[in-house]
Scaffold this active site. Sequence first.
Site, mmCIF file in Angstrom:
data_model
loop_
_atom_site.group_PDB
_atom_site.id
_atom_site.type_symbol
_atom_site.label_atom_id
_atom_site.label_comp_id
_atom_site.label_asym_id
_atom_site.label_seq_id
_atom_site.Cartn_x
_atom_site.Cartn_y
_atom_site.Cartn_z
ATOM 1 N N GLY B 164 0.917 -1.219 0.007
ATOM 2 C CA GLY B 164 -0.023 -0.410 -0.057
ATOM 3 C C GLY B 164 1.089 1.018 -0.118
ATOM 4 O O GLY B 164 2.041 0.943 0.179
ATOM 5 N N CYS B 165 0.674 2.301 0.051
ATOM 6 C CA CYS B 165 1.183 3.676 -0.351
ATOM 7 C C CYS B 165 1.055 4.811 0.945
ATOM 8 O O CYS B 165 2.563 4.406 1.122
ATOM 9 C CB CYS B 165 -0.125 4.955 -1.179
ATOM 10 S SG CYS B 165 -1.598 4.349 -0.399
ATOM 11 N N TYR B 166 0.784 4.239 2.323
ATOM 12 C CA TYR B 166 0.994 4.531 3.269
ATOM 13 C C TYR B 166 1.969 3.530 3.794
ATOM 14 O O TYR B 166 3.280 3.830 4.514
ATOM 15 C CB TYR B 166 0.174 4.333 4.385
ATOM 16 C CG TYR B 166 -0.854 5.981 3.790
ATOM 17 C CD1 TYR B 166 -0.994 7.161 4.080
ATOM 18 C CD2 TYR B 166 -2.389 5.535 3.273
ATOM 19 C CE1 TYR B 166 -1.931 7.788 3.588
ATOM 20 C CE2 TYR B 166 -3.646 6.250 3.370
ATOM 21 C CZ TYR B 166 -3.273 7.966 3.025
ATOM 22 O OH TYR B 166 -3.850 8.326 2.467
ATOM 23 N N THR B 168 4.226 2.029 2.346
ATOM 24 C CA THR B 168 5.163 2.054 1.417
ATOM 25 C C THR B 168 6.605 3.562 2.323
ATOM 26 O O THR B 168 7.234 3.692 2.115
ATOM 27 C CB THR B 168 5.215 2.086 -0.134
ATOM 28 O OG1 THR B 168 4.204 0.550 -0.292
ATOM 29 C CG2 THR B 168 6.774 2.186 -0.331
ATOM 30 N N SER B 169 5.642 4.320 2.469
ATOM 31 C CA SER B 169 6.938 5.663 2.434
ATOM 32 C C SER B 169 6.312 6.393 4.206
ATOM 33 O O SER B 169 7.246 6.613 4.531
ATOM 34 C CB SER B 169 5.827 6.403 2.360
ATOM 35 O OG SER B 169 4.053 6.866 3.099
#
Lengths: 362, 362, 362, 362
Positions: B164-166, B168-169
């Site tokens: 997922g995006c969150y 990952t970061s």
Amino acid sequence: MDASKQTRVCVVGATGFAGVEVVRLVLNHPQLRLAMATDRKAAGTPISQVYPALAGATDLKLSLPEPDAIAAAADIAFLAVPHTASLSLTPDLIARGVSVIDLSADYRLRDPKIYEKWYETPHTSVDLLKDAVYGLPELFRPQLQDLAQKLASGQGPVLVAAPGCYPTSTALAATPAIKAGLVADTLVISDCISGVTGAGRTPSARTHFCHSNESVEAYGVAKHRHTPEIEQTLSIIAGQPVDVVFTPHLAPLNRGLLSTVYLQAKPDVTAQDVQAAYEDFFADEPLVTMLPAGQMPQTGSVAGSARAQVGVALDARRRTTIVASCAIDNLGKGAASQAVQCANAVLGYPETTGLDFVAPVL
Amino acid sequence: MDASKQTRVCVVGATGFAGVEVVRLVLNHPQLRLAMATDRKAAGTPISQVYPALAGATDLKLSLPEPDAIAAAADIAFLAVPHTASLSLTPDLIARGVSVIDLSADYRLRDPKIYEKWYETPHTSVDLLKDAVYGLPELFRPQLQDLAQKLASGQGPVLVAAPGCYPTSTALAATPAIKAGLVADTLVISDCISGVTGAGRTPSARTHFCHSNESVEAYGVAKHRHTPEIEQTLSIIAGQPVDVVFTPHLAPLNRGLLSTVYLQAKPDVTAQDVQAAYEDFFADEPLVTMLPAGQMPQTGSVAGSARAQVGVALDARRRTTIVASCAIDNLGKGAASQAVQCANAVLGYPETTGLDFVAPVL
Amino acid sequence: MDASKQTRVCVVGATGFAGVEVVRLVLNHPQLRLAMATDRKAAGTPISQVYPALAGATDLKLSLPEPDAIAAAADIAFLAVPHTASLSLTPDLIARGVSVIDLSADYRLRDPKIYEKWYETPHTSVDLLKDAVYGLPELFRPQLQDLAQKLASGQGPVLVAAPGCYPTSTALAATPAIKAGLVADTLVISDCISGVTGAGRTPSARTHFCHSNESVEAYGVAKHRHTPEIEQTLSIIAGQPVDVVFTPHLAPLNRGLLSTVYLQAKPDVTAQDVQAAYEDFFADEPLVTMLPAGQMPQTGSVAGSARAQVGVALDARRRTTIVASCAIDNLGKGAASQAVQCANAVLGYPETTGLDFVAPVL
Amino acid sequence: MDASKQTRVCVVGATGFAGVEVVRLVLNHPQLRLAMATDRKAAGTPISQVYPALAGATDLKLSLPEPDAIAAAADIAFLAVPHTASLSLTPDLIARGVSVIDLSADYRLRDPKIYEKWYETPHTSVDLLKDAVYGLPELFRPQLQDLAQKLASGQGPVLVAAPGCYPTSTALAATPAIKAGLVADTLVISDCISGVTGAGRTPSARTHFCHSNESVEAYGVAKHRHTPEIEQTLSIIAGQPVDVVFTPHLAPLNRGLLSTVYLQAKPDVTAQDVQAAYEDFFADEPLVTMLPAGQMPQTGSVAGSARAQVGVALDARRRTTIVASCAIDNLGKGAASQAVQCANAVLGYPETTGLDFVAPVL
């Protein structure tokens, strides 16, 4: 309206973003009359030329911020100036009997040494500092009422230090939990997002549309000057030193500030406890809306208004963490409308006078 | 380019925001060939009619996502579909010898019970779950290389669960500190800001321009489904359970995701230690830029790109708190380019193939 | 790629918005090599420090724009400089054998008197003016091919005057109708909307985020310097003087330019005639998409790309008015990608080399 | 305020963007009292739940739009509904003695055949059409005053057809030139840019943030339904048929509408003539600001306000073309505040009552 009973106002630094918002609120205010507005660079120019949005609303020309002229024209002055500029001007105004609502940082920190450390400049007005009241009415209303009494009884002009934008929203988000004794740790993490008006009107690479647009970024990490101000307020509330970690972000919107605050709660605290504490705390506040459980505020709902909205959640899955979020307009409750709210308080008007309008809802 | 040696690609869910970004990257990729793109509702329509930006780049018509058709057309499929849709399709594709890069959440969580709890639906493909690799190359490159070997040696199709995006970061922001042993507490607070593409393409009140524009808000507080995914990754890194408090925010930009992560460090950790740990960790990463001390990332610098940028600060004034910030494009490193990066890895291409372009700088 | 065969490029004015877009396109270009990039103020600084988006893509440090140094480093120079700066530098570069793609206005107007009138400065390079080709490939491809032949045959460096952004989109919108003889009146009204990158990188009150955001406005009405350039091009196309009324607007977006052009058509012209004329004109153009009847272009579909999209309608209800709309990226087809397209043309590369990538679709 | 003397108001369609702006203005209005607000889908819900910005301002619950209930609750109804919905409801309200300010298109066009052609639906209320007044006070004030007299003398309820947004701004931009006899041709080209609130509150692909953001586009070219309305108004002003070519554009902002209008002037007309004609026409208008020569309006200066700003230029270089630009808030002077202005006029209040506040200047 009986104009003779209106309070005469001078706005110093009237072309900055906070300054022109004070101007707007004063123009809309039934008890305040905009008698003077100053700007060093644009003196002589109608303010409506600088801000065409004011065309039709006022013909006032900008003046130089001369203390004698201000004292002749106005009963109260709003200082929407950079720090140190207020240190220069406020003593002159107070000496001439003009009350001051200072939107700068100069009279916010009780301890001049902390001011000098964070602002890297001497505090040259320590005497007045003792009389200044920190103008966050929801937390320090009695102190503002003392000023009202002082002013009403002819004991001279008063000085209010209107809070910074981040300290306002962080304090509103964190105070109810601290005050209700729900918090187990003195660490407060405040993660904030501000619109670009917060960066001021001076054009720069950062405020260029094409830099700010379509981007978010943190800035001033671990060193923003609002940190000691937040610590001061929350420490007063907590009755003990509070440690603040504060990260401001810039997002591509004009107005709006969202503070999301993390507090470690006592292990047995429930979501109901937290919601109840917040509802109690804000129950009688006319300019703060406590949202129902499960709802978090959006800055769009307060932009252009004098209001704050607060929501809270408890993450009790592993740690018991209170996540409280407060939305304000950084130019409103974070600056100009809070200053007017303070002016109302010290002038003896109902606190919401001129501030209970409904702002555009989108 | 010898087209006969290109890998044939099917993008399932090609009109969603992540899906069309995969399409774009495949069209720009020298070793991948867009053989098929599916969308249930728009089947039969050229994708360039749905996205006029693709006019001149491809004439491909959208198809229905039929497993047999996909298997006939493609060697590898990118699944840019909602959760549960991948549970239905992936087994059929794997059974037909098609490798899958799954951008949905269906194969990310190792423990199907955690999946079932957070996604409130049964996990119907537990067997495949064991073979899936979590596709965050900077953290799990060896596992991806194992898949590459498996594929190269003809041991059948492979399955990658793209993160997922969150997660990952957050993982990129937190991992170097945890891995270097700088952290004193297993609590990780991740405060994130996402662009609106993160909310998906389906029109809704929230994604209406006039709601999202000029406003920021937190959402999914204390209950966002990326929470267990973040916990899983950071717990693997830490070698012990990590407790995550995660708050996502929506800000008015199309692309971009910023995670600001708070970690309590051991008391004697210095800013230099922290900066060094991060620089070491990312030293050889081709798609992550570690910024110099004192600099924090802005999402505008990675929008449209396949890259991440990371910056870190230490707030050692009272508590010793690491504040790390990672900027990605939520559709890039947070979804599509990371999926292509994983595809490169398992297909034996250099990891940056087709991803080392320079995106618009503003 | 055989680097020894690449053409060495210098970008002069590399930190302006158009300049850095040339830098980006050169970095992505298989046949061009970024050998030098100049900026007077930031010389010595890595360009990736000015634009963090370039981190990981280039380590190049900015230089001073010295003619000898440029001639030593580069075969061709892109001049992304304000007008008059090119008048100073171009003769020195041409004299040293460096071909020039000039993005400024200095060599666009054939008649130096018209230049002097609109730009209020003497034209000091009239000799070179005669050799300059106006670099709008869709209209003046033969002239660019002549330059290619000249360059290939060793007859020295060449000079291309890359068009302005508004003239490009207006010309693409108006030319097919004029060329097909559909137009009854020599009056052309061009109403254009540009993103804020068009206003340049220098911070100013107008480009401050909070001024540009949430507002649109016309500027330079009846006096914008692109007016004579539009008139020159359309008069060449029409074979007779064309009268242009041109109004540019600024809208709150980074990239994108939309020209809506109004032409009075001969009374018997039909919508089918108009659509056919446009489709014919753009039939073989690799970087212009003519949209189907009934569809109008949106700038979001070309932002970040090297493409233009054109749509046309006929309002035959009372007057017979052609309404043609062309969308470009003002930094792409309106500046940098058009300059690279011209460079490709004169260097003998296929015109779309390095420009046929698919840009982010949102 | 003596509440017993306030006029009781019902807002029908109170959750649409224009409807909620009427709600806001009524809440801020000293003489109007919000007695009822309707919404078919959300009946029973507090309107502050739909729009959290209204929290603290009203507890009113939404109702169903039943004529009897409206007649019991209100003296006047604002109809912020789609076309045809007003045709159904208005006769029932008028029959019950409720005056109607209709923000829909249903009673704007004098000729029901033109309505039927453009709106492709029968006009079922032709009788009332004859009594309706087109509510553009700056052009049709006497007609509104007639309604005021009718209402004051007890001759029953009145009906005002509040104009469309584009017709309002186009009429304000074009009328002074036409009225002063400066125009040589009956062709009026109106090129307009609107914020996204103009597209309505219903979520759609077009109003998705990620579509509207960072993009501009024309829509409804040569067929927008405001065309006959503009023609009707300008033909009345001109005393002869006027031919309108009208192109609306959508730009990424919430509120704001800019009309740039092109008129061919008589050859000997000077810029001074034009400026003087406009200044004369708007001299006594309290809600329109005519800008000084050389200045053009920006929509940001009127967003959130009830005002219009107009600027004009003459391009006399070749053709003699008047370029006039009018900025309004499409929800303000383009819809809700104009409706309130009309209500003030027919109710006998000063026209600016509740509308002379200063809106946020940025």
